[in-house]
Design an enzyme around this catalytic site. Structure first.
Site, PDB file in Angstrom:
ATOM      1  N   ASN A  94      -1.806  -3.989  10.218  1.00 27.59           N
ATOM      2  CA  ASN A  94      -0.624  -3.189   9.902  1.00 27.59           C
ATOM      3  C   ASN A  94      -0.945  -1.713   9.962  1.00 27.59           C
ATOM      4  OD1 ASN A  94      -0.045  -1.619   7.203  1.00 27.59           O
ATOM      5  ND2 ASN A  94      -1.499  -3.232   6.657  1.00 27.59           N
ATOM      6  N   SER A  95       0.007  -0.979  10.452  1.00 23.88           N
ATOM      7  CA  SER A  95      -0.145   0.470  10.523  1.00 23.88           C
ATOM      8  C   SER A  95       1.220   1.079  10.193  1.00 23.88           C
ATOM      9  CB  SER A  95      -0.639   0.832  11.921  1.00 23.88           C
ATOM     10  OG  SER A  95       0.028   1.856  12.488  1.00 23.88           O
ATOM     11  N   GLY A 135       1.921   3.381   7.925  1.00 21.76           N
ATOM     12  CA  GLY A 135       1.903   4.851   7.827  1.00 21.76           C
ATOM     13  C   GLY A 135       2.670   5.386   6.635  1.00 21.76           C
ATOM     14  N   CYS A 151      -5.600   6.961   1.906  1.00 23.36           N
ATOM     15  CA  CYS A 151      -4.883   7.626   3.008  1.00 23.36           C
ATOM     16  C   CYS A 151      -5.661   8.858   3.460  1.00 23.36           C
ATOM     17  CB  CYS A 151      -3.468   7.984   2.568  1.00 23.36           C
ATOM     18  SG  CYS A 151      -3.337   8.591   0.900  1.00 23.36           S
ATOM     19  N   ASN A 185      -8.396  -1.246  -0.579  1.00 22.28           N
ATOM     20  CA  ASN A 185      -7.339  -1.222   0.431  1.00 22.28           C
ATOM     21  C   ASN A 185      -7.790  -2.004   1.675  1.00 22.28           C
ATOM     22  OD1 ASN A 185      -4.929  -0.359   1.834  1.00 22.28           O
ATOM     23  ND2 ASN A 185      -4.869   1.326   0.385  1.00 22.28           N
ATOM     24  N   GLY A 224      -7.072  -8.094  -1.949  1.00 24.65           N
ATOM     25  CA  GLY A 224      -7.537  -8.509  -0.641  1.00 24.65           C
ATOM     26  C   GLY A 224      -8.066  -9.925  -0.591  1.00 24.65           C
ATOM     27  N   GLY A 225      -7.611 -10.667   0.437  1.00 24.30           N
ATOM     28  CA  GLY A 225      -8.240 -11.937   0.778  1.00 24.30           C
ATOM     29  C   GLY A 225      -7.725 -13.179   0.081  1.00 24.30           C
ATOM     30  N   GLY A 258      -1.119  -9.775  -1.244  1.00 20.06           N
ATOM     31  CA  GLY A 258      -0.270  -8.989  -0.361  1.00 20.06           C
ATOM     32  C   GLY A 258       0.225  -9.801   0.818  1.00 20.06           C
ATOM     33  N   THR A 259      -0.619  -9.931   1.824  1.00 22.46           N
ATOM     34  CA  THR A 259      -0.216 -10.585   3.072  1.00 22.46           C
ATOM     35  C   THR A 259       0.300 -12.002   2.830  1.00 22.46           C
ATOM     36  OG1 THR A 259      -1.940  -9.277   4.113  1.00 22.46           O
ATOM     37  CG2 THR A 259      -1.007 -11.044   5.422  1.00 22.46           C
TER      38      THR A 259
HETATM   39  C1  LIG Z   1       2.457  -4.366   5.454  1.00 23.44           C
HETATM   40  C2  LIG Z   1       1.504  -3.785   4.457  1.00 23.44           C
HETATM   41  C3  LIG Z   1       1.813  -2.565   3.843  1.00 23.44           C
HETATM   42  C4  LIG Z   1       0.934  -2.009   2.921  1.00 23.44           C
HETATM   43  N1  LIG Z   1       1.267  -0.819   2.308  1.00 23.44           N
HETATM   44  C5  LIG Z   1       0.435  -0.301   1.365  1.00 23.44           C
HETATM   45  C6  LIG Z   1       0.785   0.895   0.655  1.00 23.44           C
HETATM   46  O1  LIG Z   1       1.857   1.480   0.851  1.00 23.44           O
HETATM   47  N2  LIG Z   1      -0.105   1.384  -0.256  1.00 23.44           N
HETATM   48  C7  LIG Z   1      -1.292   0.735  -0.526  1.00 23.44           C
HETATM   49  O2  LIG Z   1      -2.068   1.209  -1.371  1.00 23.44           O
HETATM   50  N3  LIG Z   1      -1.632  -0.407   0.108  1.00 23.44           N
HETATM   51  C8  LIG Z   1      -0.801  -0.929   1.035  1.00 23.44           C
HETATM   52  N4  LIG Z   1      -1.143  -2.114   1.662  1.00 23.44           N
HETATM   53  C9  LIG Z   1      -2.380  -2.824   1.269  1.00 23.44           C
HETATM   54  C10 LIG Z   1      -2.063  -3.925   0.236  1.00 23.44           C
HETATM   55  O3  LIG Z   1      -1.543  -3.370  -0.944  1.00 23.44           O
HETATM   56  C11 LIG Z   1      -3.332  -4.744  -0.104  1.00 23.44           C
HETATM   57  O4  LIG Z   1      -4.293  -3.885  -0.675  1.00 23.44           O
HETATM   58  C12 LIG Z   1      -3.900  -5.406   1.133  1.00 23.44           C
HETATM   59  O5  LIG Z   1      -2.858  -5.996   1.874  1.00 23.44           O
HETATM   60  C13 LIG Z   1      -4.972  -6.449   0.799  1.00 23.44           C
HETATM   61  O6  LIG Z   1      -4.455  -7.567   0.162  1.00 23.44           O
HETATM   62  P1  LIG Z   1      -4.100  -8.949   0.936  1.00 23.44           P
HETATM   63  O7  LIG Z   1      -5.331  -9.420   1.631  1.00 23.44           O
HETATM   64  O8  LIG Z   1      -3.661  -9.860  -0.165  1.00 23.44           O
HETATM   65  O9  LIG Z   1      -3.015  -8.631   1.893  1.00 23.44           O
HETATM   66  C14 LIG Z   1      -0.278  -2.686   2.610  1.00 23.44           C
HETATM   67  C15 LIG Z   1      -0.568  -3.908   3.216  1.00 23.44           C
HETATM   68  C16 LIG Z   1       0.303  -4.473   4.133  1.00 23.44           C
HETATM   69  C17 LIG Z   1      -0.051  -5.801   4.750  1.00 23.44           C
END
Ligand SMILES: Cc1cc2nc3c(=O)[nH]c(=O)nc-3n(C[C@H](O)[C@H](O)[C@H](O)COP(=O)(O)O)c2cc1C
Length: 291
Positions: A72-73, A75, A133, A195, A246-247, A268-269
């Site tokens: 994901n990007s 931004g 960021c 992150n 994460g994970g 998250g994901t």
């Molecule tokens: C689509 C998407 C958007 C994200 N936006 C942010 C964000 O705005 N701020 C942030 O700190 N992390 C953001 N993250 C990171 C997530 O909060 C989380 O740390 C990361 O997805 C790892 O967890 P996961 O493996 O359960 O997905 C984003 C992740 C994804 C997939």
């Protein structure tokens, strides 16, 4: 700590019946998931990142599913702090669980500026300060890779709020333990580990990247051991609670992260495939531990 770890947690002086937090950027401000009745089992929601000015985010395509994960990007697309205060936070007042607001910035001062504006609202219990960021004002590397910068960001936030805040670190460069210690010295009340990991996909036939910005954040259940190791290292080095991020895809992953030293565990994901993931993970954990 006793094993297996307890599912009920005490965090920032509050009792949580679930350790599962919905990670920033994957749950909005919680209101849509609430409408869909997906918040059962969620201990807390972390909002999408909020910056001072509105941001369109990166140009699309900004999401790409890979065989084993997601790039994901986005931004930091968000409507800016004033819109959030006026329109999104009032709607979040009905959440059945606490809300943390994820804050991002382009300069050291922006984090405190955003928090100052958010202070007029009482809906959220605290903040997650996203130092992953790029520090545009100082060369573009993530704030979190430099402990001195992390210290300054945390000190700035401490000055403008009495609410607790977690500093969310990056795994991409720097020494996470040193950055975590600097965050605590600056007044952080928790550390979020961590992150997304930098990732990229290239079409080998054309040499082109699907993701417009080319390099993105990668998430995958296969990254769990990398997060477990970092949670273990950081939680052994600092006195404040660690929130893992994460994970996670299974109840036993949450339990493993708690056993590694996390106080709360973000997902998250997983939510994108399974909007009811928090409740599902809670059911799995209860079955596994008998709690
Ligand atoms: C689509 C998407 C958007 C994200 N936006 C942010 C964000 O705005 N701020 C942030 O700190 N992390 C953001 N993250 C990171 C997530 O909060 C989380 O740390 C990361 O997805 C790892 O967890 P996961 O493996 O359960 O997905 C984003 C992740 C994804 C997939």
């Amino acid at each position: 700590m006793s094993f297996p770890p307890a599912i009920r947690r005490k965090f920032w002086g509050r009792d949580f019946s679930s350790p599962v937090m919905l990670a920033s950027g994957t749950a909005g401000f919680g209101e849509e998931l609430l409408d869909l009745q997906c918040l059962s089992g969620a201990g807390a929601v972390v909002s999408k990142a909020v910056t001072f000015n509105p941001r369109e985010g990166n140009l699309p395509p900004r999401l790409l599913e890979t065989p084993f994960g997601l790039l994901n990007s986005i931004g930091l697309a968000n409507p800016g702090v004033y819109h959030v205060v006026k329109h999104l936070l009032p709607a979040a007042a009905g959440l059945p669980c606490p809300l943390l607001i994820n804050v991002a910035g382009e300069s050291v001062d922006e984090f405190a500026d955003v928090v100052s504006v958010l202070e007029e609202c009482s809906v959220h219990i605290g903040y997650e300060i996203n130092v992953s960021c790029p520090n545009a004002a100082e060369g573009g590397a993530a704030f979190g890779v430099d402990p001195d910068v992390v210290l300054r960001v945390a000190q700035g936030v401490s000055k403008v709020t009495g609410r607790p805040f977690s500093v969310k670190l990056t795994p991409n460069g720097g020494d996470m333990v040193q950055s975590a210690k600097a965050a605590v010295e600056g007044g952080a009340s928790a550390i979020t580990v961590c992150n997304t990991f930098l990732g990229m996909h290239i079409d080998w036939e054309t040499g082109k990247c699907v993701i417009k910005r080319k390099v993105a954040g990668y998430t995958s259940p296969a990254l769990l051991p990398l997060v477990v190791a970092r949670v273990w290292q950081v939680s052994n080095a600092v006195s404040v609670p660690v929130i893992s991020s994460g994970g996670v895809s299974r109840g036993e992953d949450v339990l493993q992260l708690l056993a590694a030293g996390a106080e709360m565990v973000q997902i998250g994901t997983r939510l994108m495939r399974r909007p009811f993931a928090a409740g599902e993970l809670m059911d799995e954990m209860k079955k596994l531990t008998g709690e």
